[in-house]
Design a protein around this motif. Structure first.
Motif, PDB file in Angstrom:
ATOM      1  N   ALA A 299       0.821  -1.215   0.000  1.00 16.86           N
ATOM      2  CA  ALA A 299       0.000   0.000   0.000  1.00 16.86           C
ATOM      3  C   ALA A 299       0.853   1.261   0.000  1.00 16.86           C
ATOM      4  O   ALA A 299       0.509   2.261  -0.647  1.00 16.86           O
ATOM      5  CB  ALA A 299      -0.943  -0.013   1.200  1.00 16.86           C
ATOM      6  N   ALA A 300       1.976   1.231   0.719  1.00 17.51           N
ATOM      7  CA  ALA A 300       2.838   2.408   0.778  1.00 17.51           C
ATOM      8  C   ALA A 300       3.422   2.718  -0.603  1.00 17.51           C
ATOM      9  O   ALA A 300       3.503   3.886  -1.011  1.00 17.51           O
ATOM     10  CB  ALA A 300       3.953   2.193   1.797  1.00 17.51           C
ATOM     11  N   PHE A 301       3.837   1.683  -1.325  1.00 19.65           N
ATOM     12  CA  PHE A 301       4.367   1.904  -2.668  1.00 19.65           C
ATOM     13  C   PHE A 301       3.257   2.372  -3.600  1.00 19.65           C
ATOM     14  O   PHE A 301       3.479   3.248  -4.449  1.00 19.65           O
ATOM     15  CB  PHE A 301       5.010   0.626  -3.205  1.00 19.65           C
ATOM     16  CG  PHE A 301       5.721   0.819  -4.515  1.00 19.65           C
ATOM     17  CD1 PHE A 301       6.954   1.454  -4.554  1.00 19.65           C
ATOM     18  CD2 PHE A 301       5.164   0.380  -5.706  1.00 19.65           C
ATOM     19  CE1 PHE A 301       7.627   1.642  -5.764  1.00 19.65           C
ATOM     20  CE2 PHE A 301       5.821   0.564  -6.913  1.00 19.65           C
ATOM     21  CZ  PHE A 301       7.059   1.198  -6.944  1.00 19.65           C
ATOM     22  N   ALA A 302       2.063   1.828  -3.459  1.00 16.17           N
ATOM     23  CA  ALA A 302       0.926   2.280  -4.261  1.00 16.17           C
ATOM     24  C   ALA A 302       0.658   3.761  -4.024  1.00 16.17           C
ATOM     25  O   ALA A 302       0.403   4.527  -4.970  1.00 16.17           O
ATOM     26  CB  ALA A 302      -0.302   1.444  -3.936  1.00 16.17           C
ATOM     27  N   ASP A 303       0.709   4.187  -2.777  1.00 17.85           N
ATOM     28  CA  ASP A 303       0.508   5.607  -2.461  1.00 17.85           C
ATOM     29  C   ASP A 303       1.582   6.465  -3.112  1.00 17.85           C
ATOM     30  O   ASP A 303       1.307   7.562  -3.623  1.00 17.85           O
ATOM     31  CB  ASP A 303       0.537   5.822  -0.949  1.00 17.85           C
ATOM     32  CG  ASP A 303      -0.694   5.269  -0.252  1.00 17.85           C
ATOM     33  OD1 ASP A 303      -1.716   5.035  -0.932  1.00 17.85           O
ATOM     34  OD2 ASP A 303      -0.630   5.065   0.985  1.00 17.85           O
ATOM     35  N   ARG A 304       2.795   5.972  -3.087  1.00 18.71           N
ATOM     36  CA  ARG A 304       3.907   6.704  -3.704  1.00 18.71           C
ATOM     37  C   ARG A 304       3.693   6.856  -5.205  1.00 18.71           C
ATOM     38  O   ARG A 304       3.917   7.929  -5.778  1.00 18.71           O
ATOM     39  CB  ARG A 304       5.204   5.963  -3.413  1.00 18.71           C
ATOM     40  CG  ARG A 304       6.463   6.638  -3.913  1.00 18.71           C
ATOM     41  CD  ARG A 304       7.665   5.754  -3.594  1.00 18.71           C
ATOM     42  NE  ARG A 304       8.884   6.243  -4.222  1.00 18.71           N
ATOM     43  CZ  ARG A 304       9.949   5.485  -4.454  1.00 18.71           C
ATOM     44  NH1 ARG A 304       9.931   4.199  -4.089  1.00 18.71           N
ATOM     45  NH2 ARG A 304      11.028   5.992  -5.036  1.00 18.71           N
ATOM     46  N   CYS A 305       3.241   5.783  -5.851  1.00 17.48           N
ATOM     47  CA  CYS A 305       2.957   5.839  -7.290  1.00 17.48           C
ATOM     48  C   CYS A 305       1.844   6.837  -7.588  1.00 17.48           C
ATOM     49  O   CYS A 305       1.940   7.643  -8.526  1.00 17.48           O
ATOM     50  CB  CYS A 305       2.571   4.456  -7.804  1.00 17.48           C
ATOM     51  SG  CYS A 305       3.906   3.246  -7.841  1.00 17.48           S
ATOM     52  N   LEU A 306       0.782   6.784  -6.813  1.00 20.45           N
ATOM     53  CA  LEU A 306      -0.352   7.671  -7.069  1.00 20.45           C
ATOM     54  C   LEU A 306       0.023   9.130  -6.840  1.00 20.45           C
ATOM     55  O   LEU A 306      -0.371  10.014  -7.620  1.00 20.45           O
ATOM     56  CB  LEU A 306      -1.532   7.278  -6.184  1.00 20.45           C
ATOM     57  CG  LEU A 306      -2.803   8.110  -6.373  1.00 20.45           C
ATOM     58  CD1 LEU A 306      -3.254   8.098  -7.830  1.00 20.45           C
ATOM     59  CD2 LEU A 306      -3.906   7.599  -5.458  1.00 20.45           C
TER      60      LEU A 306
END
Length: 559
Positions: A299-306
């Motif tokens: 989830a943390a990497f997903a947030d970074r991508c978004l």
């Protein structure tokens, strides 16, 4: 490629044929068959020279050979073979369904390459082609073994990259990682776009087939799908290409294509090229799509991508007119194209990830002016990726659909028309090659188009199921793996007589799992020569297209 690239190759003695000399073409193969093989219930055909009247199929195993089928060849095919200027016949052996190893024998012509009939015959090609992306990794040591040969690369390009040409003076911005782009070692944001996009589409469309597959990469022990981990290697490099205000540098490259040899020995300085809206839009699309795919795993990497996607989207809104980077300091790949399709794709992915109504409106305004590509997605035209996301949106339910219904109908009709023409083209082509729609289309990198066009076929099959679409997608693979004029696989390390001398700076033996560009300007004109960059180069976007095409037919492991 630019003329300067050709002159460099000529100077180095790496161009095997000059423009005023004919290609060193080999005669067409007598029997041409998909040398990987066939699913048990699929159509099974080969192409042979016109002298073939009858043929038989032999099963081969540890006990020897046994005839299992014999038949008469088709009538001569003349009107549909202008691509290779031959009279040919079709050999149909669809009645053979028992799993096993086979070959075709034709009196006076000889024998075909051996092939397999089975449900899992596409698993090894998928794994090999996808693992080739790992072998392309920049900035790290990589190693792999294929058919008893070990391939190894020491950590390379650890000084990426210099800011001299983007106003930063002779200072370095840490920008290691990512994949080498093609036969060269440079890294380009625009070509990363369609590459990452197609690989994510493979996961989106065929998750049950490929998510659990172990590719044998360093991250295989974790719980994230290996293909997604491989994509992350590229995304981590892409983050380094984004500026604080959302702009994205166009590429990271040496000034020219001079160096040949192991990547770790390349000491040419590599520079960042100025930002452009095309690279920024591709970056936005990749990051927005990746955010969805990583959400369940990190989830943390997903947030970074978004967050990165939204920052670059805001930059695009501030710069509605196209801005092209000044690449005068470089002689390497320009990857210049109108940014309209990249902006459209960025809007589609950002809307699908966020549900933002304003982004949907931006997408639909742009989509109202476009159609599906004639040849599938490419680095200069990623409309298909955006349209595919829109037509299969997760925001639609029986009760609610925020999309414009008239636009949905038009785009769906256009997609089906393209898929139907591909079916018709394959049926009329002597090698069942589906590319070309209403013409025989041979161009630089056309093998990548053959693979990439399967996106339209599988998307059409999901929206309007028709077994012809999936069958035609198999025919596309058949062409790439041997049912072609040369009777050879166009993928290194796989199938019958694969390329041995691809245009690849790592040298020989050929590294496994790479799709070469293919024949042009006609179906005869392919040569397996190191210097033939226009026909025998490899590239991440072509491999990504093949990854997508193969993913549809991977047999999932039994639970």
């Amino acid at each position: 490629m630019r003329l300067t690239f050709l002159l460099t190759l000529l100077t180095l003695g790496l161009v095997a044929h000059a423009a005023d000399k004919p290609l060193n073409l080999t005669p067409g193969a007598a029997i041409r068959v998909n040398s990987i093989g066939f699913l048990p219930t699929s159509t099974k055909q080969a192409t042979a020279l016109a002298t073939a009247k009858t043929f038989r199929v032999l099963r081969i195993d540890s006990t020897g050979e046994q005839e299992v089928f014999s038949a008469t060849a088709s009538a001569p095919l003349q009107t549909a073979t202008t691509d290779t200027r031959e009279t040919l016949r079709t050999l149909d052996f669809s009645a053979v369904t028992e799993p096993g190893r086979y070959l075709i024998e034709v009196p006076d012509l000889g024998r075909s390459a051996p092939f397999t009939i089975g449900n899992d015959l596409w698993n090894v090609p998928f794994t090999t082609v996808t693992r080739a992306m790992y072998l392309w990794r920049c900035g790290t040591e990589v190693t792999g073994t294929h058919n008893g040969v070990t391939y190894h690369q020491h950590a390379c390009h650890l000084a990426d990259g210099w800011l001299d040409h983007v106003g930063g003076g002779h200072t370095r911005r840490a920008s290691t990682g990512g994949w080498h782009d093609a036969g060269d070692y440079n890294k380009y944001v625009v070509n990363a776009g369609v590459t990452v996009g197609l690989m994510l589409k493979a996961l989106e469309h065929f998750p049950n087939r490929i998510s659990a597959l172990n590719l044998g990469i360093p991250e295989s022990a974790n719980t994230t799908p290996d293909l997604l981990d491989e994509i992350r290697w590229e995304l981590e490099w892409l983050f380094t290409m984004q500026l604080e205000d959302g702009r994205v540098y166009h590429k990271l490259s040496s000034p020219d294509f001079r160096f040949w040899g192991p990547a770790a020995n390349d000491k040419d300085p590599r520079y960042l090229a100025p930002w452009g809206t095309n690279a920024t839009a591709h970056f936005t699309a990749m990051m927005a799509a990746a955010a969805r795919h990583f959400r369940a795993h990190d989830a943390a990497f997903a947030d970074r991508c978004l967050k990165a996607a939204e920052l670059s989207w805001a930059c695009l809104l501030k710069h509605p007119q196209q801005i092209d980077p000044d690449q005068s300091a470089f002689q390497t790949g320009g990857y210049g194209a109108p940014d309209h399709s990249a902006r459209l794709w960025a809007a589609a992915e950002l809307w699908e990830t966020t549900g933002d109504a304003a982004v949907l409106r931006e997408f639909e305004i742009r989509a109202s002016k476009v159609a599906f590509s004639e040849n599938g997605p490419g680095w200069g035209d990623v409309n298909d990726l955006g349209l595919a996301t829109y037509l299969r949106s997760g925001h639609t339910t029986k009760e609610s659909d925020p999309r414009n219904p008239a636009l949905v109908r038009r785009l769906t009709d256009d997609l089906i028309a393209h898929a139907d023409r591909a079916v018709t083209t394959a049926a009329s082509n002597s090698h069942s090659r589906p590319l070309g729609v209403e013409r025989q289309d041979w161009s630089w990198g056309c093998n990548g188009n053959v693979a990439g066009q399967t996106l339209q076929l599988h998307l059409a099959d999901r929206l309007h199921p028709d077994p012809r679409y999936r069958e035609t997608a198999l025919l596309a693979l058949g062409h790439l793996f041997g049912r072609n004029y040369h009777g050879r696989s166009y993928v290194t390390g796989l199938g019958a007589n694969p390329p041995q001398h691809p245009h690849d700076r790592r040298g020989e033996p050929a590294w496994p799992g790479y799709l070469v560009g293919g024949a042009w300007p006609d179906g005869r004109s392919w040569v397996d020569e190191l210097g033939s960059y226009e026909r025998n180069e490899i590239a991440i976007n072509w491999n990504a297209a093949l990854i997508y095409a193969l993913a549809a037919f991977v047999e999932p492991a039994a639970k």
